[in-house]
Each structure stands twice: as C-alpha cells, then as structure tokens.
Design an enzyme around this catalytic site. Structure first.
Site, PDB file in Angstrom:
ATOM      1  N   LYS A  61       0.830  -1.209   0.000  1.00 55.42           N
ATOM      2  CA  LYS A  61       0.000   0.000   0.000  1.00 55.42           C
ATOM      3  C   LYS A  61       0.866   1.261   0.000  1.00 55.42           C
ATOM      4  O   LYS A  61       0.552   2.236  -0.673  1.00 55.42           O
ATOM      5  CB  LYS A  61      -0.941   0.000   1.207  1.00 55.42           C
ATOM      6  N   HIS A 112      -0.298  -6.426  17.813  1.00 51.91           N
ATOM      7  CA  HIS A 112      -1.353  -7.430  17.692  1.00 51.91           C
ATOM      8  C   HIS A 112      -1.986  -7.722  19.039  1.00 51.91           C
ATOM      9  O   HIS A 112      -1.403  -7.484  20.100  1.00 51.91           O
ATOM     10  CB  HIS A 112      -0.828  -8.728  17.067  1.00 51.91           C
TER      11      HIS A 112
END
Length: 146
Positions: A61, A112
């Site tokens: 991206k 995470h």
C-alpha cells in the site's frame, strides 16, 4: 521526506482458518522460512503470521501497488534487528521497486492482540535540494499575499 504510507489490519481467526485449510501450501507461498520458523515458535502462531501479513500488505500500500502487481509477498520479509525491532528485508521486485523510487528508509511498526494484527509502513527518501528551494520560494510568495 515521506513518500509513501501504508496500513493494514488482519483478523487473526480468519488467517488461522486459511492456514488450517491450505497449510504449508499457503505458508510457503506467502512467508519466508525465517518467518515461518519465528511464528511456529509461538503458542499462537496465527497472531504472528497476522502481523507479518499485515506488514506485507502495508508495504504494498505504501508503494501504491496491490497484490498481483509484480511484487511477491514472499519477497517482503519481516526480520528483527539485534534489539528485537521489526524491519523489512526485501528481495526480487520488492527490492527493485525501492531502488527505482530512491527510497532510503523503511519504517515498520507492528502490533497485535488475540483477535487482530496491524502494521504500518512509512517510506522515506532524501529531500531533493532543488525541490526544497522551489518550495521555499513558493511559500514565501504565498505569505506575502496574506
């Protein structure tokens, strides 16, 4: 100068289901041997796979590329420096894209939880001095009008 930024979020349960269904075929297509060894050392491997997958997507991206646009996910590897800080090691077309764009620094951050993994990648290149001078003159002209 920042020349690209990418961010991705992975649902760890979804990735765990993909790994359960496709097993080594999926893992060997997406992750390097080093990444697989790192993730498999942990009790909840899917969480670590999720963070690495998010890093790969974030890198693409930041480049403005999508999957299937020439860069293989396996050519983007999450490694750690001597202090444990995550970094990207690039090969093949991933490395070629960085060199082609004169990118000098890649910043990576991973995080995470049990449910989600996320990554952000920031691409940086040196500021072109000619561009700096033009930018400065342009800003000065605008400031005069205010």
């Amino acid at each position: 100068m920042i020349c690209g930024i990418g961010m991705d979020l992975v649902e760890n349960d979804r990735l765990a289901k993909i790994i359960a269904k496709w097993g080594a075929k999926f893992l060997l297509r997406v992750f390097s041997a080093g990444e697989i060894n790192y993730c498999e050392k942990h009790a909840q491997a899917a969480i670590n796979y999720g963070a690495r997958f998010a890093a790969k997507e974030s890198f693409l991206k930041a480049l403005g590329l999508g999957l299937g646009m020439g860069v293989k996910l396996k050519d983007i590897e999450v490694v750690h420096d001597k202090n444990g800080k995550p970094e990207l090691a690039l090969r093949g077309e991933a490395k070629a894209q960085i060199e082609k764009r004169s990118i000098e620094k890649i910043h990576l951050s991973l995080t995470h939880t049990k449910s989600y993994a996320t990554a952000i990648v920031l691409l940086e290149k040196k500021i072109n001095k000619v561009l700096d001078c033009r930018h400065f003159r342009w800003n000065r002209k605008i400031q005069k009008f205010k």
